[in-house]
Design an enzyme around this catalytic site. Sequence first.
Site, PDB file in Angstrom:
ATOM      1  N   HIS A   6       0.815  -1.216   0.000  1.00 45.46           N
ATOM      2  CA  HIS A   6       0.000   0.000   0.000  1.00 45.46           C
ATOM      3  C   HIS A   6       0.847   1.264   0.000  1.00 45.46           C
ATOM      4  CE1 HIS A   6      -3.442   2.527   0.382  1.00 45.46           C
ATOM      5  NE2 HIS A   6      -4.251   1.595   0.825  1.00 45.46           N
ATOM      6  N   ASP A  49     -11.281  -5.765 -18.400  1.00 44.19           N
ATOM      7  CA  ASP A  49     -11.671  -6.811 -19.353  1.00 44.19           C
ATOM      8  C   ASP A  49     -10.422  -7.292 -20.079  1.00 44.19           C
ATOM      9  OD1 ASP A  49     -12.685  -8.406 -21.338  1.00 44.19           O
ATOM     10  OD2 ASP A  49     -14.037  -6.895 -22.181  1.00 44.19           O
TER      11      ASP A  49
END
Length: 445
Positions: free
Chosen positions: A152, A387
Amino acid sequence: MAIGLINNTILKADSSFSYANMPAEDVIIPLTIFDKAAFDFQVAVLYAFKPPMPSNEVLKDALSKVLVYYPHLAGRFIKDDLGRTCIILNNAGVRITETYIPVTLAEQLPSINPSKDVNHLLPPVEGVEEMLQIQLNRYACGGLVIGETSHHRVADGQSMSSFFVAWARMVRGLDLESLPYLDRLAVSQPRNPPNIEFDHASIEFKKTTVNPDTTSVFSPIETLMITYSTEFIDNLKAKVNRENCNPHQRYSTFECLLSHTWKKMTQARGLDPEESTQVRVSVNGRARIKPAVSMEYFGNLVLWAYPTLKVKEVLQESHAYVSKAIHDEVVRVDSRYFKSFIDFGAASKDVDNKGDDLEATAPEFGNTLCPNLEVDSWLRFQFHDLDFGGGSPCAMFPPNIPVEGLIILLPTCSEDGGVDVVVSLLPEHVPLFKQISHSMDDELN
């Protein structure tokens, strides 16, 4: 069920692939004050894709190319001459693990959820030096679950969302719609003269305490996901805005769902009515800082709002009352606040060149936040664009959230829409939370 390990290797950015304004190799990038305030651990996310999906070789080839645009992910943490933690853009690479699972993805989907043990689908995080790890779990049907961990302090959720969309576009042979903005120094540039208006040393940070005799004891934490349908959310928002006394204020999906979740988690925890409860709400600075920072900024650019109420207020007052408390505190984290934080970062670096004595108030792995909460919203991330050639994910979530009281809101993968709320609670609080999670009645006890 036997899982076959196919490969475990380091993948580097494609050295033959370059673009204009590409950062020089081996440049050293100090952590910004925003990086230092972020979680200091690897964040895991799972993405499941139904077949057909491109081969692992196609995915890896595209990943090696897209890493050229995101060199921080292929770098490593080091200490500079001043003892500060930095990222070196040395193309040391990301870890790729490939497995084969001899069943269909459809058979396994019911067991791929935050309440189940899905560690076999994820790379290990203990002792990891890689900034990014990818595990490609290929099923007999050709379906794929991508298990990802990323540190992070290298990048926030907005950044990693953009990275994954860029990787998917590269797989499909498409150009990147926009390049990542990598100039961390420019984003963290203080004003002249600086103007520190808030007590950031106590809000985002705390004084470092060293007590070698203290042993941390972690409680077991259970993670679960509650799905709220579009119909439920529409009814909830209608309820909140009916209760709202200000006709000019309409509360967002996030504010309404957070007010609802705050109520239900507070009730499930069985807290004293006179006790205070606080939510640490992440606020993306990209659109708040003036002039606005590109949404493609790659790094951390998040601060937090801290709405605080008495337990009896959370339980007895209306959803609109709680939503207003959330809204009012989030609004206060504006450009002025972000710029004050940037000035604080510059001043703290000047006072202590080591710059690593600041200890973030972000919870650590295994913390119990009760009676408080922390919430991150992924509702505006670009998951609908994720996608790889076979459609968007059929399942997606952060597994095994390691902090009790942490909430993550993300768009559901269902065709009917809605929001998935992933929460972490102590096991004894889970049954009641499940029972009341969809009740809109305000509790009066």
